[in-house]
Motif scaffolding. Sequence first.
Motif, PDB file in Angstrom:
ATOM      1  N   GLY A   1     -37.755 -17.400 -54.441  1.00  0.00           N
ATOM      2  CA  GLY A   1     -37.374 -17.029 -55.792  1.00  0.00           C
ATOM      3  C   GLY A   1     -37.058 -15.549 -55.908  1.00  0.00           C
ATOM      4  O   GLY A   1     -36.674 -14.892 -54.934  1.00  0.00           O
ATOM      5  N   GLU A   2     -37.266 -15.003 -57.115  1.00  0.00           N
ATOM      6  CA  GLU A   2     -36.924 -13.604 -57.365  1.00  0.00           C
ATOM      7  C   GLU A   2     -38.031 -12.650 -56.925  1.00  0.00           C
ATOM      8  O   GLU A   2     -37.812 -11.435 -56.891  1.00  0.00           O
ATOM      9  CB  GLU A   2     -36.653 -13.418 -58.862  1.00  0.00           C
ATOM     10  CG  GLU A   2     -35.441 -14.209 -59.356  1.00  0.00           C
ATOM     11  CD  GLU A   2     -35.179 -13.960 -60.829  1.00  0.00           C
ATOM     12  OE1 GLU A   2     -35.984 -13.216 -61.453  1.00  0.00           O
ATOM     13  OE2 GLU A   2     -34.204 -14.503 -61.358  1.00  0.00           O
ATOM     14  N   GLY A   3     -39.177 -13.164 -56.605  1.00  0.00           N
ATOM     15  CA  GLY A   3     -40.272 -12.306 -56.159  1.00  0.00           C
ATOM     16  C   GLY A   3     -41.012 -11.657 -57.311  1.00  0.00           C
ATOM     17  O   GLY A   3     -40.704 -11.870 -58.482  1.00  0.00           O
ATOM     18  N   VAL A   4     -41.997 -10.845 -56.955  1.00  0.00           N
ATOM     19  CA  VAL A   4     -42.832 -10.153 -57.944  1.00  0.00           C
ATOM     20  C   VAL A   4     -42.581  -8.664 -57.818  1.00  0.00           C
ATOM     21  O   VAL A   4     -42.675  -8.106 -56.719  1.00  0.00           O
ATOM     22  CB  VAL A   4     -44.331 -10.448 -57.711  1.00  0.00           C
ATOM     23  CG1 VAL A   4     -45.187  -9.754 -58.769  1.00  0.00           C
ATOM     24  CG2 VAL A   4     -44.591 -11.934 -57.726  1.00  0.00           C
TER      25      VAL A   4
ATOM     26  N   GLU B   1     -50.519  -6.515 -58.637  1.00  0.00           N
ATOM     27  CA  GLU B   1     -51.953  -6.609 -58.912  1.00  0.00           C
ATOM     28  C   GLU B   1     -52.215  -7.183 -60.291  1.00  0.00           C
ATOM     29  O   GLU B   1     -53.187  -7.914 -60.492  1.00  0.00           O
ATOM     30  CB  GLU B   1     -52.625  -5.237 -58.782  1.00  0.00           C
ATOM     31  CG  GLU B   1     -52.923  -4.815 -57.358  1.00  0.00           C
ATOM     32  CD  GLU B   1     -53.880  -5.771 -56.659  1.00  0.00           C
ATOM     33  OE1 GLU B   1     -54.909  -6.164 -57.261  1.00  0.00           O
ATOM     34  OE2 GLU B   1     -53.613  -6.149 -55.508  1.00  0.00           O
ATOM     35  N   ARG B   2     -51.352  -6.896 -61.226  1.00  0.00           N
ATOM     36  CA  ARG B   2     -51.584  -7.359 -62.595  1.00  0.00           C
ATOM     37  C   ARG B   2     -51.506  -8.869 -62.722  1.00  0.00           C
ATOM     38  O   ARG B   2     -52.146  -9.461 -63.614  1.00  0.00           O
ATOM     39  CB  ARG B   2     -50.562  -6.693 -63.531  1.00  0.00           C
ATOM     40  CG  ARG B   2     -50.935  -6.766 -65.002  1.00  0.00           C
ATOM     41  CD  ARG B   2     -50.061  -5.823 -65.807  1.00  0.00           C
ATOM     42  NE  ARG B   2     -48.691  -6.307 -65.881  1.00  0.00           N
ATOM     43  CZ  ARG B   2     -48.252  -7.149 -66.834  1.00  0.00           C
ATOM     44  NH1 ARG B   2     -49.092  -7.586 -67.759  1.00  0.00           N
ATOM     45  NH2 ARG B   2     -46.994  -7.523 -66.855  1.00  0.00           N
TER      46      ARG B   2
ATOM     47  N   GLY C   1     -36.966 -13.349 -49.516  1.00  0.00           N
ATOM     48  CA  GLY C   1     -36.627 -12.567 -50.696  1.00  0.00           C
ATOM     49  C   GLY C   1     -37.507 -12.843 -51.889  1.00  0.00           C
ATOM     50  O   GLY C   1     -37.442 -12.097 -52.880  1.00  0.00           O
ATOM     51  N   GLY C   2     -38.325 -13.892 -51.822  1.00  0.00           N
ATOM     52  CA  GLY C   2     -39.197 -14.201 -52.944  1.00  0.00           C
ATOM     53  C   GLY C   2     -40.560 -13.546 -52.786  1.00  0.00           C
ATOM     54  O   GLY C   2     -40.682 -12.447 -52.232  1.00  0.00           O
ATOM     55  N   ALA C   3     -41.571 -14.224 -53.255  1.00  0.00           N
ATOM     56  CA  ALA C   3     -42.938 -13.698 -53.172  1.00  0.00           C
ATOM     57  C   ALA C   3     -43.682 -14.366 -52.030  1.00  0.00           C
ATOM     58  O   ALA C   3     -43.434 -15.532 -51.708  1.00  0.00           O
ATOM     59  CB  ALA C   3     -43.676 -13.927 -54.489  1.00  0.00           C
TER      60      ALA C   3
END
Length: 474
Positions: free
Chosen positions: A408-411, A417-418, A463-465
């Motif tokens: 996905g788009e990742g973090v 951490e949030r 590319g994602g998380a």
Amino acid sequence: MSRLLGSVRARATLGATLVVAVALVAAGTAVLLSLRSNLLGEAGTQAERSAREVATELAVGTPYADLSLDVDDRPVQVVDEDGTLVAAGDDLERITGTGVDAVKPQPAASPGGAGDDDGDDDAGEPLEPGEIGERTTISDGSATIDGDTEDYRFAAVPVETEDRGRLTVYAGAPLSAEHGAVNTALTVMLIGFPVLLAVVGWVTWLVTRRALRPVEGIRREMAAITASEDLARRVPVPGTHDEVARLASTTNETLAALEASVERQRRFVADASHELRSPIASLRTQLEVAAAHPELLDLDGAVEDTVRLQRLAADLLLLARLDAGERPADARVDLAALAREEAAGRAGVSVREEGGDTGAVTVAGSRGQLGRVLANLLDNAQRHARSAVEVSVRRDGGLAVVGVADDGEGVPEADRERIFERFVRLDAARSRDDGGAGLGLAIARDVAVRHGGTLTARGGPAGGALFELRLPAA
């Protein structure tokens, strides 16, 4: 009395006073014994000097009548080898301690027999005529001279004469100076020691009051905090940089942690109430509509809301158990098998076990809780993945590592951490029905920590998380 001794000030003052009292008694005893020993030694020296002066006169043949027997009003006796007093001071009225109680000279026996053996008898060391003995015998006694009775230290010195055989001179030195000095020192101690102890106790009381004043301030502030339930207040920290200051700092740190914990609990209850309100309100609306218009009942929506409510309640219950410190079970869990079990039936999810020929990747813990971690990570990954989610299981030294990656788009790095905080959802546009309550990742991290591991988020290879769970390998 017991209440007073319960005070730290009172115990410190009493302890310091007792220690000083013991030290003073020990030091005073040592001083008195040393003073008495020195004075007795000095008196013995004076007595020996007087005896040797008379013995010197006898050695040179001075007649008894011309001997210096009344010098300084000290008791002097001259005794022959038969124990007969042959010379004494004129003012001597009574004497004890020399072995010869007579005070008036008696006629001397014939000295002929004594002079023939050159003084080599059994009474003492052999002496030549005119020689004074080296050994001195010391004894204590008393004497009355011209009506005055005192204690004396006597010295006995033997002397060999030419015509009178062996004689023994007894001379005494008064012990009045010794008695006076010891009594004076004892009186000073009996008066001074209590005064000194009172000063020590008073100073200790003042010092401990000053030292414990910050502690009393801390106690009063803690009592006020307890009464007001205002955890935002802090105790005063003294500027002394000592144990009391460190105690105050630690107390403030504890209050800050407690305040943060209570705030988290309050926020958690508020967020939980908010999250529960939505499915309950939706379910109530559907039931009310169904009651009025049965043909309009949305059964699928009601079931979804009920399931969502059930899941949320289960999440809240698990978090409550984790916050209460529940220890995980100590069972062996095969992470690869668990990952395959959780991935089964999920579209687009694959499991890859790295180094599979080295044996199963196992950890010690709760299979149910670890399965919940993997399920939450897979739910989160599927929610954000475009097409595929990959689960990898491997060993890294003494750690078992499980990675869950999506495409996905990742973090964003600032939010990595949030996202593990409770009720946090980064996608503000996502509806509550499409997503979760923001508890899945928080639960996953809490379970990881309870198992002695970590859970982190970073960029994935596609590319994602990528979420990595690291646990101690069994």
